[in-house]
Design an enzyme around this catalytic site. Structure first.
Site, short mmCIF file in Angstrom:
data_model
loop_
_atom_site.label_atom_id
_atom_site.label_comp_id
_atom_site.label_asym_id
_atom_site.label_seq_id
_atom_site.Cartn_x
_atom_site.Cartn_y
_atom_site.Cartn_z
N PHE A 163 66.67 -9.57 3.63
CA PHE A 163 65.17 -9.30 3.74
C PHE A 163 64.98 -9.06 5.17
CE2 PHE A 163 62.53 -11.12 0.24
CZ PHE A 163 63.59 -11.29 -0.70
N ASN A 198 60.46 -21.84 11.92
CA ASN A 198 59.49 -21.05 11.87
C ASN A 198 58.31 -21.33 10.53
OD1 ASN A 198 60.79 -19.74 9.10
ND2 ASN A 198 62.43 -19.48 10.59
N ASP A 241 67.14 -17.83 14.67
CA ASP A 241 68.08 -16.70 15.44
C ASP A 241 68.89 -17.64 16.75
OD1 ASP A 241 67.89 -14.49 13.73
OD2 ASP A 241 66.19 -13.67 14.63
N LYS A 264 74.36 -4.42 8.58
CA LYS A 264 74.89 -5.77 7.64
C LYS A 264 75.89 -5.41 6.34
CE LYS A 264 71.18 -8.72 9.62
NZ LYS A 264 70.67 -10.00 9.94
N LYS A 299 65.29 -38.46 23.56
CA LYS A 299 63.91 -37.97 23.28
C LYS A 299 63.43 -37.25 24.83
CE LYS A 299 59.05 -38.31 22.32
NZ LYS A 299 58.10 -39.07 22.62
N LYS A 302 69.01 -2.64 9.60
CA LYS A 302 69.81 -3.82 9.32
C LYS A 302 70.50 -3.60 8.04
CE LYS A 302 66.16 -6.85 11.04
NZ LYS A 302 65.16 -7.67 10.77
O1 C5P Z 1 68.33 -9.69 11.70
P1 C5P Z 1 67.42 -10.26 10.88
O2 C5P Z 1 67.33 -11.84 11.34
O3 C5P Z 1 66.19 -9.84 11.19
O4 C5P Z 1 67.81 -10.09 9.21
C1 C5P Z 1 67.10 -10.79 8.31
C2 C5P Z 1 68.10 -10.92 7.23
O5 C5P Z 1 69.39 -11.58 7.76
C3 C5P Z 1 67.50 -11.98 6.22
O6 C5P Z 1 67.90 -11.63 5.06
C4 C5P Z 1 68.14 -13.22 6.76
O7 C5P Z 1 68.22 -14.29 5.61
C5 C5P Z 1 69.34 -12.89 7.36
N1 C5P Z 1 69.91 -13.59 8.42
C6 C5P Z 1 70.88 -14.40 8.39
N2 C5P Z 1 71.64 -15.22 9.31
C7 C5P Z 1 70.71 -15.21 10.54
C8 C5P Z 1 69.44 -14.51 10.67
C9 C5P Z 1 69.26 -13.82 9.49
O8 C5P Z 1 71.83 -14.67 7.28
N3 C5P Z 1 71.08 -16.03 11.69
#
Ligand code: C5P
Length: 405
Positions: free
Chosen positions: A324, A211, A280, A342, A290, A338
């Site tokens: 974040f 990203n 994600d 979390k 390749k 979130k």
């Molecule tokens: O659920 P989402 O990805 O939107 O949440 C964002 C937060 O979760 C950010 O703080 C990001 O660093 C963390 N995150 C994580 N592991 C992932 C995805 C997001 O720690 N696989």
């Protein structure tokens, strides 16, 4: 930038006789750009490399070179360090370091070093053989014992054509070291783990899913936390930023690598700030060769990467957890969801549709939400200023949690 640690600070810059003296001109400009006023004291040998007129032009004030003969300043060795917030010797030659280590005061700058009751930063610059000589190592050790900060030279091509350690640290690094010395230490005793940047999930040997995260928000948080006295570990995905000075830096590539690295530091940390934009989804098995062009359509099966922050939320004991949420719609509702899901103490939400905010920009505009339901909206500011605001809020949450326990 509206705020800088160096605003209205007075820096006494000592320049000694190294070919790297020209870089001190750049340093004066950088310190001044960040709001400091700089007084230059140059040794006689420094004058062989760069003229006082140049320093006068960039600093806006007269350059001091002699103990005697300056009627406006009858005791410059006492008054100049007294007026300064910090003394920076850059470049510091082997000879000058030797003099400082042994308390020799045979010119204005060496006498100032002895008389100064202010923080002293020493930035060596010399040929690698000189830098690695046991006498130099011993002298630098002695300076550390005196409480001086050494801003180590970089390794690379040297003016003499050799290659190795000895290049004067970059002006930006020296500025950062000055900020670390001068900033108030309200995060002293905290151990802060910051994650930054994107992750890369490989598809084949040359392709990956990622990203547009630049890593700037996490980098600013790590540097500001260090300045404010915390011990900091920065775990970062691939970015174009250089490793911040004085901070333990752990480079990673994938979400799985970040997960492993974060967990290995979790018990150590008192505060975890997850600014990284972790991918994600990734391929569960990376293609060994390749991928060739063939069919008009191509499907790749993606699987979820581990949600690092969610896992930390489950394991949390005493740590303050900061997440974040970068969203393009329902910002506050999503951030609140979130925060709960979390088990966070604080979440930093940013609307990526706001011009100049979020991924890739130097600026950001955030809404900070605490587990107690408090919401703070920041204006659009430089990411470094946003880092100060986020850390102020973290400190408030920390103090409140101390009050409760
Ligand atoms: O659920 P989402 O990805 O939107 O949440 C964002 C937060 O979760 C950010 O703080 C990001 O660093 C963390 N995150 C994580 N592991 C992932 C995805 C997001 O720690 N696989």
């Amino acid at each position: 930038m509206r705020f800088s640690t160096l605003s209205s600070k007075k820096i006494l810059l000592g320049v000694t006789g190294s070919i790297a003296a020209y870089k001190a001109v750049e340093l004066v400009r950088e310190l001044s750009r960040q709001g400091a006023s700089v007084t230059v004291v140059a040794t006689k040998n420094a004058g062989e490399f760069i003229g006082a007129v140049t320093f006068h032009a960039v600093s806006g004030s007269a350059v001091y070179t002699d103990l005697f003969g300056m009627p406006a300043e009858p005791a410059p060795h006492i008054n100049l360090p007294r007026q300064a917030d910090a003394v920076v010797i850059a470049p510091a030659t082997a000879n000058f370091i030797g003099k400082m280590a042994h308390g020799i005061a045979d010119d204005l700058l060496s006498t100032i070093v002895l008389a100064a009751q202010k923080p002293i930063l020493v930035c060596p610059a010399m040929n690698s053989a000189m830098y690695e000589h046991p006498a130099m190592k011993g002298n630098l050790e002695q300076l550390r014992k005196y409480g001086y900060r050494i801003v180590e030279p970089e390794t690379g091509p040297l003016a003499c054509g050799d290659e190795g350690p000895g290049r004067l640290a970059e002006p930006s690094t020296i500025c950062e070291a000055v900020k670390i010395v001068l900033e108030k230490k309200d995060l002293q005793g905290q151990k802060i783990l910051v994650t930054a940047g994107p992750t890369e999930e490989p598809i084949d040997p040359v392709r990956f899913i990622s990203n547009r995260s630049s890593g700037k928000m996490g980098d600013s948080l790590a540097r500001v936390a260090k300045r404010r006295g915390a011990e900091v570990v920065l775990i970062s995905g691939p970015t174009c930023l250089s490793k911040p000075w004085g901070i333990e830096f752990v480079p990673v590539r994938t979400a799985a690598e970040m997960y492993k690295a974060v967990l290995s530091y979790f018990d150590w940390a008192t505060i975890v700030i997850k600014a990284a934009a972790v991918a994600d989804y990734g391929l569960s098995t990376v293609l060994p060769q390749k991928l060739k062009k063939g069919t008009p359509d191509l499907s790749l099966k993606l699987t979820r990467t581990p949600d690092i922050l969610k896992e930390l939320g489950k394991r949390k004991k005493r740590q303050i957890l900061v997440g974040f949420a970068a969203e393009s719609k329902n910002l506050i509702a999503e951030a609140r969801r979130k925060l709960q899901e979390k088990n966070l103490d604080l979440i930093v939400a940013n609307d990526i549709t706001v011009p100049g905010a979020g991924f890739g920009f130097d600026t950001n505009q955030v809404n900070i939400i605490t587990a107690d339901g408090e919401v703070f909206d920041s204006p659009l500011l430089d990411k470094e200023e946003i880092a100060y605001i986020i850390l102020d809020k973290v400190l408030e949450v920390l103090q409140r949690s101390r009050g409760k326990s």
